[in-house]
Scaffold this motif. Structure first.
Motif: not given
Ligand SMILES: Cc1cc2nc3c(=O)[nH]c(=O)nc-3n(C[C@H](O)[C@H](O)[C@H](O)COP(=O)(O)OP(=O)(O)OC[C@H]3O[C@@H](n4cnc5c(N)ncnc54)[C@H](O)[C@@H]3O)c2cc1C
Length: 437
Positions: A62-75
């Motif tokens: 949820p924190i990564l999603r809030d920060l807007g970086v979840l997709e980048e981290v997924d990559r």
């Protein structure tokens, strides 16, 4: 923090200064910049840089999603669906599957190379509007009646002063303020050191458990401890051993054979490493378990490892750092609006210490026989196993249902310990009896 004259007549350079551009600092800086605060963050190294701490928890999502970086981290990451611990069953391990948690938490996390992960967080914080500078070290801090200032040195060696209304210390295990204010104290019940490295060619678990973190326990002639195995991208696997500091200090030889001897002492791991090759250098870190006596004061607050670090066995460090970064940002923003500082700091300290204490309870007992037995034979009676999975997911804040069930697990642990003690004493009596006969 050294005190300094009042600066009532000149306005500060920014609202908030953040020391450190790791997960805690970048999270706090991003959250504050998004709230319209003028933030300056100083990082002494340049990203990307190596860092240990590669296994994230579901509560990071949820924190990564809030920060807007979840997709980048997924990559850049490997999906982590579970953690596995040694067990006396046919396959030799038990899986704690993150989807089997108590409170509908995210059912997965990521394994990440920290050079890549931290750079994503850092660039995102710059995009959010924070002035985040690399190769810039904070050398000193000063507190005055109305502001706080730091002396920084940049890559060219130039030093200058920057003044703000608030300071967040997110300097990690350097514990900048903890050292400066002499707040840092060794953890009362835990001491650990670690030796670790990256390897290629290490065997992965079969699907669907290829992204698991695997934990092993070891016991060699001179010591005992535990080992992590974290699969990363490009066939790299992070493997490290956590042991007593004196075991590391008294090894009497080079690090590589010392680490390999420990890793090969666990037959199941030795098999997975049959074709392993060392990739890069070995690293070691000395005794790292500590906690600061105070986490905050007038115009300053700590977040992440700068306030405490116990042990990485449950991969809680990055989550605690990012959760703390978020909470610190909320606090600072409210205080700058005129909310009561001491009261908010007390709530912050109580919450963070309670979370750290929850993990610590499990950490200090991890290598005991009673604990090993309970983790090897999990039972979901009264949803205890689901509560353990929730804890392993990082759900320790605002988590009453989970914590209630964890109390049951703790009772089982104490009962099991007493039974073990009874068995040992009975065995000693029998031994004495047979010697006398
Ligand atoms: C052996 C080991 C294994 C671990 N494994 C895991 C794991 O698997 N999963 C997990 O979640 N956690 C793990 N951790 C913990 C994890 O590394 C940390 O909890 C996490 O990095 C904390 O983030 P942070 O932002 O507080 O600190 P850091 O990530 O350390 O960031 C602090 C930053 O501050 C900078 N800095 C320091 N002093 C200054 C200064 N004076 N001026 C400017 N910049 C400064 C540093 O360069 C650094 O970039 C492990 C730790 C150890 C020791």
């Amino acid at each position: 923090m050294a005190s300094q004259e009042n600066h009532a007549n000149s306005s500060p350079d920014c609202d908030v200064i953040v020391i450190g551009g790791g997960p805690a600092g970048t999270t706090a800086a991003t959250a504050l910049a998004r709230r319209g605060r003028r933030v300056q963050l100083f990082e002494k190294h340049r990203h990307p840089r190596f860092h240990i701490g590669e296994s994230l928890l579901p509560m990071n999502i949820p924190i990564l999603r809030d920060l807007g970086v979840l997709e980048e981290v997924d990559r850049i990451g490997i999906r982590k669906s579970a953690a596995d611990f040694p067990a006396d069953n046919e396959r030799g391990f038990n899986v704690f599957d993150f989807t089997r948690n108590l409170e509908n938490l995210p059912g997965f996390a990521y394994q990440v190379r920290r050079d890549e992960f931290d750079e994503i967080l850092f660039r995102n914080c710059q995009r959010a509007g924070a002035v985040a500078l690399e190769n810039t070290e904070v050398l000193e801090t000063h507190n005055s009646a109305d502001s706080v200032s730091v002396t920084v040195r940049d890559a060219s060696g130039l030093t200058r002063q920057v003044r703000a209304r608030y300071l967040i210390d997110a300097s990690g295990r350097d514990t900048f303020l903890g050292n400066q204010l002499k707040l840092k104290q060794r953890h009362a019940r835990h001491r650990s050191a670690a030796v670790f490295a990256h390897f290629s060619g290490v065997e992965r678990r079969e699907a669907p458990w290829t992204g698991n973190i695997s934990i092993y326990r070891f016991r060699t002639g001179s010591g005992q401890g535990w080992i992590w195995l974290i699969p990363l991208t490009h066939d790299i696997t992070s493997i490290g051993a956590v042991l007593l500091p004196e075991h590391l200090k008294e090894r009497g030889g080079a690090l590589e054979p010392f680490l390999m001897n420990i890793l090969h002492s666990v037959p199941a791991l030795k098999m997975r490493m049959a074709n392993a090759r060392l990739h890069g250098n070995l690293e070691a870190t000395g005794n790292y378990s500590y906690e600061c006596r105070e986490l905050a004061g007038p115009r300053w607050i700590m977040a992440g490892d700068s306030l405490a670090f116990v042990d990485p066995v449950f991969s809680s460090g990055v989550y605690l750092a990012m959760h703390g970064g978020m909470r610190a940002a909320e606090l600072v923003d409210s205080v700058l609006e005129g909310a009561p500082e001491r009261k908010l700091q007390r709530i912050y300290a109580r919450e963070l210490r309670a979370g750290i204490r929850e993990f610590s309870w499990f950490i200090v007992r991890f290598t005991t026989p009673a604990f090993a037995w309970l983790f090897a034979n999990p039972s979901n009676t009264m949803k205890i196993e689901e509560a353990i999975v929730s804890m392993l997911s990082g759900h320790v804040f605002d988590a009453r249902r989970t914590l209630r069930r964890l109390r049951l697990f703790k009772s089982l642990y104490y009962i099991r310990s007493l039974l073990k003690l009874g068995e040992t004493l009975g065995f000693r009596r029998e031994l004495r009896g047979s010697k006398a006969a």
